[in-house]
Write a protein that holds these residues in place. Structure first.
Motif, PDB file in Angstrom:
ATOM      1  N   ASP A   1       0.822  -1.201   0.000  1.00 39.17           N
ATOM      2  CA  ASP A   1       0.000   0.000   0.000  1.00 39.17           C
ATOM      3  C   ASP A   1       0.864   1.263   0.000  1.00 39.17           C
ATOM      4  O   ASP A   1       0.374   2.363   0.238  1.00 39.17           O
ATOM      5  N   SER A   2       2.159   1.088  -0.293  1.00 40.70           N
ATOM      6  CA  SER A   2       3.072   2.232  -0.334  1.00 40.70           C
ATOM      7  C   SER A   2       3.610   2.418  -1.744  1.00 40.70           C
ATOM      8  O   SER A   2       4.375   1.583  -2.236  1.00 40.70           O
ATOM      9  N   ILE A   3       3.213   3.504  -2.408  1.00 41.45           N
ATOM     10  CA  ILE A   3       3.686   3.761  -3.763  1.00 41.45           C
ATOM     11  C   ILE A   3       5.184   4.048  -3.756  1.00 41.45           C
ATOM     12  O   ILE A   3       5.907   3.664  -4.685  1.00 41.45           O
ATOM     13  N   GLU A   4       5.670   4.697  -2.727  1.00 41.96           N
ATOM     14  CA  GLU A   4       7.094   5.010  -2.668  1.00 41.96           C
ATOM     15  C   GLU A   4       7.926   3.740  -2.532  1.00 41.96           C
ATOM     16  O   GLU A   4       8.988   3.603  -3.149  1.00 41.96           O
ATOM     17  N   TYR A   5       7.433   2.789  -1.743  1.00 40.12           N
ATOM     18  CA  TYR A   5       8.158   1.524  -1.590  1.00 40.12           C
ATOM     19  C   TYR A   5       8.136   0.742  -2.909  1.00 40.12           C
ATOM     20  O   TYR A   5       9.133   0.129  -3.293  1.00 40.12           O
ATOM     21  N   ALA A   6       6.992   0.785  -3.604  1.00 35.97           N
ATOM     22  CA  ALA A   6       6.886   0.087  -4.884  1.00 35.97           C
ATOM     23  C   ALA A   6       7.863   0.675  -5.897  1.00 35.97           C
ATOM     24  O   ALA A   6       8.532  -0.067  -6.633  1.00 35.97           O
ATOM     25  N   LYS A   7       7.969   2.006  -5.934  1.00 37.19           N
ATOM     26  CA  LYS A   7       8.911   2.645  -6.851  1.00 37.19           C
ATOM     27  C   LYS A   7      10.354   2.277  -6.490  1.00 37.19           C
ATOM     28  O   LYS A   7      11.182   2.023  -7.363  1.00 37.19           O
ATOM     29  N   GLU A   8      10.619   2.246  -5.198  1.00 34.54           N
ATOM     30  CA  GLU A   8      11.971   1.907  -4.740  1.00 34.54           C
ATOM     31  C   GLU A   8      12.352   0.492  -5.173  1.00 34.54           C
ATOM     32  O   GLU A   8      13.464   0.257  -5.659  1.00 34.54           O
ATOM     33  N   GLN A   9      11.421  -0.443  -5.011  1.00 40.56           N
ATOM     34  CA  GLN A   9      11.700  -1.818  -5.408  1.00 40.56           C
ATOM     35  C   GLN A   9      11.784  -1.959  -6.936  1.00 40.56           C
ATOM     36  O   GLN A   9      12.545  -2.775  -7.455  1.00 40.56           O
ATOM     37  N   GLY A  10      11.015  -1.158  -7.653  1.00 43.59           N
ATOM     38  CA  GLY A  10      11.094  -1.163  -9.102  1.00 43.59           C
ATOM     39  C   GLY A  10      12.453  -0.715  -9.588  1.00 43.59           C
ATOM     40  O   GLY A  10      13.033  -1.303 -10.518  1.00 43.59           O
ATOM     41  N   GLU A  11      12.967   0.326  -8.975  1.00 40.95           N
ATOM     42  CA  GLU A  11      14.302   0.818  -9.344  1.00 40.95           C
ATOM     43  C   GLU A  11      15.372  -0.218  -8.984  1.00 40.95           C
ATOM     44  O   GLU A  11      16.362  -0.382  -9.703  1.00 40.95           O
ATOM     45  N   LYS A  12      15.129  -0.937  -7.909  1.00 39.92           N
ATOM     46  CA  LYS A  12      16.113  -1.897  -7.427  1.00 39.92           C
ATOM     47  C   LYS A  12      16.092  -3.210  -8.214  1.00 39.92           C
ATOM     48  O   LYS A  12      17.151  -3.765  -8.539  1.00 39.92           O
ATOM     49  N   LEU A  13      14.885  -3.707  -8.531  1.00 44.35           N
ATOM     50  CA  LEU A  13      14.761  -5.039  -9.109  1.00 44.35           C
ATOM     51  C   LEU A  13      14.445  -5.048 -10.606  1.00 44.35           C
ATOM     52  O   LEU A  13      14.897  -5.928 -11.328  1.00 44.35           O
ATOM     53  N   TRP A  14      13.638  -4.091 -11.071  1.00 44.88           N
ATOM     54  CA  TRP A  14      13.212  -4.127 -12.469  1.00 44.88           C
ATOM     55  C   TRP A  14      14.157  -3.371 -13.403  1.00 44.88           C
ATOM     56  O   TRP A  14      14.597  -3.903 -14.411  1.00 44.88           O
ATOM     57  N   ARG A  15      14.465  -2.129 -13.051  1.00 46.38           N
ATOM     58  CA  ARG A  15      15.218  -1.302 -13.995  1.00 46.38           C
ATOM     59  C   ARG A  15      16.587  -1.883 -14.355  1.00 46.38           C
ATOM     60  O   ARG A  15      16.977  -1.865 -15.534  1.00 46.38           O
ATOM     61  N   PRO A  16      17.350  -2.440 -13.419  1.00 45.93           N
ATOM     62  CA  PRO A  16      18.678  -2.964 -13.790  1.00 45.93           C
ATOM     63  C   PRO A  16      18.629  -4.110 -14.799  1.00 45.93           C
ATOM     64  O   PRO A  16      19.597  -4.338 -15.517  1.00 45.93           O
TER      65      PRO A  16
END
Length: 215
Positions: A154-169
């Motif tokens: 339920d945290s958009i900021e946490y979701a973005k953080e994990q996206g940058e960490k796991l998806w973008r690389p």
């Protein structure tokens, strides 16, 4: 309640749950409000100055083919009177209709008055999520689609953080590997892609990544 949809960490859609989804609205049309009988909502009318040309209706839709000739072996006694085949008449313009002009009596689109909706409740929680599992049914027509790192939060900021960490690389590398595999395994009778087609492919490819990220 509001919503916002992200694909590839970019916002693609957002709005109000009440306005954009099938929830009771704060206001509704007044069922007692009726459109006046003399309300004019036609934006255009036939031009009264436009008249049908004389002889317009006398032009046939089809005419005998002027290039057709009677076959040499045609026998009028056995075959009957010969008639040339018909073709579309190039001078036929179809059913005549008058030109349209703006309606000087137009007053706008009529809408009923709005009243408070008795079924609308202010501040009601519209959605909730309470589960320990995530499941989905998968049906695809293209191989190479990858599903991983499913996150419910339920945290958009946490979701973005994990996206940058796991998806973008890995997103760029996954795309390059998929393109290389497609090229190596392309059927022999399939034509080579030119530069323009390759660009179109590049634009369409993120759909697979978007499908993964949405889930």
């Amino acid at each position: 309640g509001t919503y916002e949809v992200f694909f590839d960490l970019e916002s693609k859609a957002k709005g109000s749950l009440v306005d954009d989804w099938d929830f009771p609205k704060k206001s509704i049309d007044d069922p007692e409000d009726k459109k006046p009988k003399d309300w004019v909502d036609e934006t255009q009318i036939d031009d009264p100055e436009d008249k049908k040309p004389a002889g317009y209706d006398d032009i046939p839709a089809q005419i005998p083919d002027p290039d057709a000739t009677k076959p040499e072996d045609w026998d009028d006694e056995d075959d009957g009177e010969w008639e040339p085949p018909v073709i579309d008449n190039p001078e036929f313009a179809g059913e005549w209709v008058a030109k349209k002009i703006d309606n000087p009596a137009y007053v706008g689109e009529w809408t009923p008055k709005q009243i408070d909706n008795p079924d609308f409740e202010e501040g009601v929680q519209l959605a909730a999520y309470d589960s320990m599992y995530v499941g989905y049914e998968l049906w695809i027509v293209n191989n190479g689609t990858i599903f991983d790192n499913i996150l419910v939060t339920d945290s958009i900021e946490y979701a973005k953080e994990q996206g940058e960490k796991l998806w973008r690389p890995t997103s760029k590398g996954e795309k390059e590997k998929k393109e290389a595999w497609d090229k190596e395994n392309k059927p022999a009778d399939e034509p080579e892609e030119d530069a323009g087609e390759s660009e179109d492919y590049d634009e369409e490819e993120p759909e697979e990544e978007e499908e993964k990220d949405e889930l």
